[in-house]
Motif scaffolding. Structure first.
Motif, PDB file in Angstrom:
ATOM      1  N   THR A 130       0.829  -1.203   0.000  1.00  0.00           N
ATOM      2  CA  THR A 130       0.000   0.000   0.000  1.00  0.00           C
ATOM      3  C   THR A 130       0.865   1.254   0.000  1.00  0.00           C
ATOM      4  OG1 THR A 130      -1.693  -1.185   1.256  1.00  0.00           O
ATOM      5  CG2 THR A 130      -1.864   1.207   1.180  1.00  0.00           C
ATOM      6  N   GLU A 131       1.928   1.249   0.787  1.00  0.00           N
ATOM      7  CA  GLU A 131       2.815   2.413   0.869  1.00  0.00           C
ATOM      8  C   GLU A 131       3.512   2.692  -0.459  1.00  0.00           C
ATOM      9  OE1 GLU A 131       5.494   1.596   4.036  1.00  0.00           O
ATOM     10  OE2 GLU A 131       3.980   1.836   5.627  1.00  0.00           O
ATOM     11  N   ARG A 132       3.722   1.649  -1.261  1.00  0.00           N
ATOM     12  CA  ARG A 132       4.401   1.834  -2.551  1.00  0.00           C
ATOM     13  C   ARG A 132       3.472   2.384  -3.625  1.00  0.00           C
ATOM     14  NH1 ARG A 132       6.708  -3.313  -1.142  1.00  0.00           N
ATOM     15  NH2 ARG A 132       5.209  -4.368  -2.493  1.00  0.00           N
ATOM     16  N   ILE A 133       2.154   2.373  -3.372  1.00  0.00           N
ATOM     17  CA  ILE A 133       1.191   2.798  -4.381  1.00  0.00           C
ATOM     18  C   ILE A 133       0.945   4.297  -4.246  1.00  0.00           C
ATOM     19  CG2 ILE A 133      -1.153   2.538  -5.253  1.00  0.00           C
ATOM     20  CD1 ILE A 133      -1.111  -0.315  -4.070  1.00  0.00           C
ATOM     21  N   THR A 134       1.339   5.054  -5.250  1.00  0.00           N
ATOM     22  CA  THR A 134       1.129   6.500  -5.249  1.00  0.00           C
ATOM     23  C   THR A 134       0.602   6.947  -6.600  1.00  0.00           C
ATOM     24  OG1 THR A 134       3.419   6.903  -5.938  1.00  0.00           O
ATOM     25  CG2 THR A 134       2.969   6.896  -3.565  1.00  0.00           C
ATOM     26  N   ASP A 135      -0.269   7.930  -6.566  1.00  0.00           N
ATOM     27  CA  ASP A 135      -0.785   8.540  -7.793  1.00  0.00           C
ATOM     28  C   ASP A 135      -1.349   7.500  -8.761  1.00  0.00           C
ATOM     29  OD1 ASP A 135      -1.412  10.709  -9.411  1.00  0.00           O
ATOM     30  OD2 ASP A 135       0.489  10.608 -10.506  1.00  0.00           O
ATOM     31  N   VAL A 136      -2.152   6.591  -8.233  1.00  0.00           N
ATOM     32  CA  VAL A 136      -2.765   5.546  -9.047  1.00  0.00           C
ATOM     33  C   VAL A 136      -4.274   5.717  -9.023  1.00  0.00           C
ATOM     34  CG1 VAL A 136      -3.137   3.055  -9.297  1.00  0.00           C
ATOM     35  CG2 VAL A 136      -0.899   3.915  -8.622  1.00  0.00           C
ATOM     36  N   GLU A 137      -4.889   5.711 -10.206  1.00  0.00           N
ATOM     37  CA  GLU A 137      -6.344   5.817 -10.282  1.00  0.00           C
ATOM     38  C   GLU A 137      -6.976   4.598  -9.614  1.00  0.00           C
ATOM     39  OE1 GLU A 137      -9.825   6.367 -13.699  1.00  0.00           O
ATOM     40  OE2 GLU A 137      -7.904   5.450 -14.193  1.00  0.00           O
ATOM     41  N   PRO A 138      -7.953   4.817  -8.711  1.00  0.00           N
ATOM     42  CA  PRO A 138      -8.584   3.672  -8.037  1.00  0.00           C
ATOM     43  C   PRO A 138      -9.267   2.742  -9.037  1.00  0.00           C
ATOM     44  CG  PRO A 138      -9.160   5.733  -6.949  1.00  0.00           C
ATOM     45  CD  PRO A 138      -8.512   6.093  -8.252  1.00  0.00           C
ATOM     46  N   PRO A 139      -9.369   1.463  -8.705  1.00  0.00           N
ATOM     47  CA  PRO A 139     -10.070   0.536  -9.594  1.00  0.00           C
ATOM     48  C   PRO A 139     -11.574   0.742  -9.511  1.00  0.00           C
ATOM     49  CG  PRO A 139      -9.469  -0.569  -7.579  1.00  0.00           C
ATOM     50  CD  PRO A 139      -8.866   0.806  -7.505  1.00  0.00           C
ATOM     51  N   ASP A 140     -12.299   0.108 -10.438  1.00  0.00           N
ATOM     52  CA  ASP A 140     -13.750   0.138 -10.374  1.00  0.00           C
ATOM     53  C   ASP A 140     -14.201  -0.535  -9.078  1.00  0.00           C
ATOM     54  OD1 ASP A 140     -16.251   0.754 -11.282  1.00  0.00           O
ATOM     55  OD2 ASP A 140     -16.424  -0.965 -12.616  1.00  0.00           O
ATOM     56  N   ALA A 141     -15.400  -0.126  -8.569  1.00  0.00           N
ATOM     57  CA  ALA A 141     -15.886  -0.635  -7.279  1.00  0.00           C
ATOM     58  C   ALA A 141     -14.835  -0.421  -6.207  1.00  0.00           C
ATOM     59  CB  ALA A 141     -16.265  -2.113  -7.367  1.00  0.00           C
ATOM     60  N   ALA A 142     -14.322   0.822  -6.142  1.00  0.00           N
ATOM     61  CA  ALA A 142     -13.122   1.102  -5.356  1.00  0.00           C
ATOM     62  C   ALA A 142     -13.315   0.942  -3.862  1.00  0.00           C
ATOM     63  CB  ALA A 142     -12.631   2.522  -5.666  1.00  0.00           C
ATOM     64  N   TYR A 143     -14.573   0.890  -3.373  1.00  0.00           N
ATOM     65  CA  TYR A 143     -14.720   0.789  -1.926  1.00  0.00           C
ATOM     66  C   TYR A 143     -14.230  -0.558  -1.392  1.00  0.00           C
ATOM     67  CZ  TYR A 143     -19.157  -1.725  -2.816  1.00  0.00           C
ATOM     68  OH  TYR A 143     -20.116  -2.608  -3.236  1.00  0.00           O
ATOM     69  N   TRP A 144     -13.994  -1.526  -2.286  1.00  0.00           N
ATOM     70  CA  TRP A 144     -13.381  -2.785  -1.843  1.00  0.00           C
ATOM     71  C   TRP A 144     -11.870  -2.634  -1.718  1.00  0.00           C
ATOM     72  CZ3 TRP A 144     -16.244  -6.393   0.154  1.00  0.00           C
ATOM     73  CH2 TRP A 144     -17.560  -6.580  -0.296  1.00  0.00           C
ATOM     74  N   SER A 145     -11.332  -1.579  -2.277  1.00  0.00           N
ATOM     75  CA  SER A 145      -9.873  -1.462  -2.367  1.00  0.00           C
ATOM     76  C   SER A 145      -9.398  -0.083  -1.928  1.00  0.00           C
ATOM     77  CB  SER A 145      -9.425  -1.730  -3.808  1.00  0.00           C
ATOM     78  OG  SER A 145      -9.900  -2.978  -4.262  1.00  0.00           O
ATOM     79  N   ASP A 146      -9.899   0.394  -0.796  1.00  0.00           N
ATOM     80  CA  ASP A 146      -9.435   1.666  -0.263  1.00  0.00           C
ATOM     81  C   ASP A 146      -8.942   1.463   1.173  1.00  0.00           C
ATOM     82  OD1 ASP A 146     -11.724   1.415   1.271  1.00  0.00           O
ATOM     83  OD2 ASP A 146     -12.787   3.066   0.311  1.00  0.00           O
ATOM     84  N   GLU A 147      -8.373   2.495   1.755  1.00  0.00           N
ATOM     85  CA  GLU A 147      -7.769   2.363   3.065  1.00  0.00           C
ATOM     86  C   GLU A 147      -8.791   2.023   4.135  1.00  0.00           C
ATOM     87  OE1 GLU A 147      -5.388   1.895   6.157  1.00  0.00           O
ATOM     88  OE2 GLU A 147      -4.806   1.935   4.038  1.00  0.00           O
ATOM     89  N   ALA A 148     -10.024   2.513   3.997  1.00  0.00           N
ATOM     90  CA  ALA A 148     -11.064   2.190   4.979  1.00  0.00           C
ATOM     91  C   ALA A 148     -11.312   0.681   5.014  1.00  0.00           C
ATOM     92  CB  ALA A 148     -12.349   2.940   4.656  1.00  0.00           C
ATOM     93  N   THR A 149     -11.455   0.079   3.837  1.00  0.00           N
ATOM     94  CA  THR A 149     -11.673  -1.370   3.766  1.00  0.00           C
ATOM     95  C   THR A 149     -10.457  -2.135   4.263  1.00  0.00           C
ATOM     96  OG1 THR A 149     -13.116  -1.068   1.846  1.00  0.00           O
ATOM     97  CG2 THR A 149     -12.285  -3.282   2.243  1.00  0.00           C
ATOM     98  N   PHE A 150      -9.269  -1.648   3.920  1.00  0.00           N
ATOM     99  CA  PHE A 150      -8.060  -2.323   4.386  1.00  0.00           C
ATOM    100  C   PHE A 150      -7.987  -2.322   5.911  1.00  0.00           C
ATOM    101  CE2 PHE A 150      -5.839  -0.933   0.212  1.00  0.00           C
ATOM    102  CZ  PHE A 150      -6.532  -1.906  -0.486  1.00  0.00           C
ATOM    103  N   ALA A 151      -8.409  -1.218   6.538  1.00  0.00           N
ATOM    104  CA  ALA A 151      -8.394  -1.165   8.006  1.00  0.00           C
ATOM    105  C   ALA A 151      -9.341  -2.205   8.591  1.00  0.00           C
ATOM    106  CB  ALA A 151      -8.781   0.234   8.483  1.00  0.00           C
ATOM    107  N   LEU A 152     -10.512  -2.377   7.965  1.00  0.00           N
ATOM    108  CA  LEU A 152     -11.453  -3.400   8.430  1.00  0.00           C
ATOM    109  C   LEU A 152     -10.830  -4.789   8.323  1.00  0.00           C
ATOM    110  CD1 LEU A 152     -14.799  -2.204   6.779  1.00  0.00           C
ATOM    111  CD2 LEU A 152     -13.903  -1.633   9.045  1.00  0.00           C
ATOM    112  N   GLN A 153     -10.145  -5.028   7.213  1.00  0.00           N
ATOM    113  CA  GLN A 153      -9.526  -6.345   7.021  1.00  0.00           C
ATOM    114  C   GLN A 153      -8.387  -6.587   8.013  1.00  0.00           C
ATOM    115  OE1 GLN A 153     -11.134  -8.451   5.100  1.00  0.00           O
ATOM    116  NE2 GLN A 153     -12.497  -6.729   4.691  1.00  0.00           N
TER     117      GLN A 153
END
Length: 286
Positions: free
Chosen positions: A214-237
């Motif tokens: 996650t720390e290595r990912i910068t300036d990248v357009e989020p994928p479709d259905a991005a709420y599965w792949s954002d920091e909020a979801t990662f914190a839940l996981q």
């Protein structure tokens, strides 16, 4: 009335699971030029549509955009109501989607499988996920394939088939060209599987790997259905894995941080109910 091609091109690209950078590599246009086409800052001409069709390997039509629009609206409706209410409508999109393109057919089957899974139709969900994987493979769409494989793994894990879930998660991680944020989500899922299996060392290692990715990912357009792949979801996981590992206080902190980081719409969605309950003292979903 002239066709508004900008959202149609964007829908076609995202249905194929490609970022602007990835599509640029298949065309003679830079990512910024493609972005201008998709946001109406540059007029779309016939040669632009042809370039998209050649790069994506599909015939692009306004109907693709119509289906994508219906799908996005249905997801919002699900968040406001319940999976069971929208499932019949999504199933109705399946034949239309498959006729238009394998990519969007895969997305519809994946979404159908998710709705079937959370409404208790495990066998139907398995079939839908299998079809989503098949279509994503046929379309050579890495994001769609990684998503479909990870959802298949999720369903197997929920059913208690940990070994099979691990195998599908490994297959999803093997799709190295998938969007990096999708891969991070799959890594967190892999950490959960290892925690369920009692592999504490492996789970912690997978958590660290996901965090570093996650720390290595910068300036990248989020994928479709991005709420599965954002920091909020990662914190839940992360919270889910830490709970399984017995660190209940750290698990609660992660879940509460994830809830705070969510958009109001996602936080109020039906799928987030089990996470909201943690704030009222319930156990973290394992």
């Amino acid at each position: 009335m002239a066709t508004d091609w900008a959202p149609i091109l964007r829908a076609a690209r995202r249905s194929a699971g490609l970022s602007l950078d990835a599509l640029s590599a298949r065309t003679n246009y830079s990512p910024s030029q493609l972005g201008h086409l998709e946001t109406r800052r540059r007029r779309v001409r016939s040669e632009h549509v042809t370039a998209y069709e050649t790069a994506l390997g599909v015939s692009i039509s306004p109907e693709l955009h119509y289906v994508a629009t219906i799908l996005a609206a249905t997801r919002r409706l699900e968040d406001k109501t319940s999976p069971g209410l929208v499932l019949p409508a999504v199933r109705g999109l399946v034949p239309v989607a498959e006729t238009l393109s394998a990519e969007i057919g895969s997305e519809i089957h994946q979404y159908t499988g998710w709705l079937e899974l959370v409404t208790g139709e495990q066998e139907s969900a398995d079939r839908s996920f299998d079809r989503a994987i098949e279509l994503a493979t046929e379309a050579d769409a890495p994001d769609r394939l990684a998503h479909a494989l990870s959802f298949k793994a999720y369903g197997l894990l929920e059913a208690g088939s940990t070994t099979d879930a691990g195998a599908y998660t490994d297959s999803a991680l093997a799709v190295t060209t998938a969007h990096p944020l999708i891969r991070v989500y799959v890594q967190y899922q892999g950490a959960r599987i290892k925690a369920v299996e009692g592999d504490r060392t492996g789970a912690i290692a997978q958590l660290r790997e996901a965090g570093m990715a996650t720390e290595r990912i910068t300036d990248v357009e989020p994928p479709d259905a991005a709420y599965w792949s954002d920091e909020a979801t990662f914190a839940l996981q992360r919270g889910r894995v830490l709970w399984l590992l017995g660190d209940e206080s750290a698990a609660r902190r992660e879940v509460l941080a994830g809830l705070d980081a969510m958009s109001p719409c996602n936080r109020a969605a039906s799928w987030a109910a089990k996470w909201r309950a943690v704030a009222d003292g319930a156990d973290v979903p394992a």
